[in-house]
Design an enzyme around this catalytic site. Structure first.
Site, PDB file in Angstrom:
ATOM      1  CG  ASP A   1      -2.050  -0.949   1.069  1.00  0.00           C
ATOM      2  OD1 ASP A   1      -2.395  -1.415  -0.179  1.00  0.00           O
ATOM      3  OD2 ASP A   1      -2.625  -1.092   2.170  1.00  0.00           O
TER       4      ASP A   1
ATOM      5  CE  LYS B   1      -8.059   0.331  -2.185  1.00  0.00           C
ATOM      6  NZ  LYS B   1      -6.829  -0.506  -1.896  1.00  0.00           N
TER       7      LYS B   1
ATOM      8  CG  MET C   1      -8.725   7.072   6.380  1.00  0.00           C
ATOM      9  SD  MET C   1      -9.535   5.764   5.492  1.00  0.00           S
ATOM     10  CE  MET C   1     -10.061   4.897   7.251  1.00  0.00           C
TER      11      MET C   1
END
Length: 254
Positions: free
Chosen positions: A34, A56, A169
């Site tokens: 990631d 991402k 997030m």
């Protein structure tokens, strides 16, 4: 048939990976990694290992989750040892559960290797203990956004029942989060910390309260990746901070 390891790489400091996680890197034929893992960890892989980037960004995914799941299945069916290297812990907002379900569906053997999640590690690296006998007897991991817009986080219960919140997030939703917590009874004076690039040498921390943190974040231009810690334990930062006092922070790698 091969085997898949779902490995938590920790929050950034490469020395925070577990011994078992490191072994999974060393023995892998294929590593799917990631964006937020420390790339230094990849140097411990075999020379002939294949690397697949699955990073991402908001509204910019290199690979969809469905494609990642398919890759794990495909390489395992090719009798490869596959290490899925994920930032933090694979089962804490890491979609590790979805990947494990895909492997179960195809009868593929797998193991989960837990990692240190940012909600604990980033806080610790700025001197904030998420629990403390004088300040906090409860602690919750919270996502700043959900898969479906209508699937709301239970903010009322969190505001009224949890002492310390670690929000992942959540920078883009910070105004709404602060407003909602105050609406449901959290004091506007409740301390808040935002930790940008936690456990890296470029770590940066700002503090404020539910009433003023939004304007501070705007002034400081703090973006993701950042961990948000909300609760009275944030007051301990001034006394207990240690990492940012280092004259030469150890880990500058992004």
């Amino acid at each position: 048939m091969g085997k898949v390891y779902l490995v938590g790489a920790g929050p950034g400091d490469p020395e925070l990976i577990t011994v078992k996680g490191m072994k999974c890197i060393q023995q892998a034929d294929v590593i799917l990694y990631d964006r937020l893992i420390n790339k230094e960890l990849l140097q411990y892989a075999k020379r002939d290992a294949d690397f697949i980037y699955c990073g991402k960004l908001p509204n910019d995914h290199t690979m969809t989750q469905e494609t990642i799941n398919s890759c794990l299945v495909r390489y395992a069916l090719e009798e490869k040892v596959v290490t899925r290297l994920k930032g933090g812990d694979p089962f804490v907002f890491g979609r590790g559960g979805e990947e494990a379900e895909a492997l179960v569906h195809h009868n593929i053997e797998f193991e989960v290797v837990p990692g240190i999640t940012s909600g604990i590690a980033a806080a610790a690296y700025v001197g904030i203990p998420v629990t403390h006998r004088d300040y906090s007897g409860s602690f919750a991991f919270v996502t700043g956004h959900r898969k479906d817009q209508g699937d709301e986080v239970k903010w009322k219960s969190l505001a009224q029942g949890i002492d310390t919140l670690a929000i992942y997030m959540g920078v883009s939703q910070l105004p709404s989060i602060c407003e909602t917590l105050i609406k449901y009874g959290k004091a506007a004076s409740t301390p808040v910390a935002l930790i940008h690039w936690g456990t890296y040498g470029k770590q940066k921390t700002i503090t404020g309260t539910l009433a003023n943190i939004v304007s501070i974040v705007k002034d400081e231009n703090i973006q993701n990746p950042s961990m948000i810690i909300i609760g009275e334990v944030v007051r301990l930062r001034e006394t207990l901070q240690w990492f940012e006092k280092k004259t030469m922070p150890l880990y500058e790698y992004a």
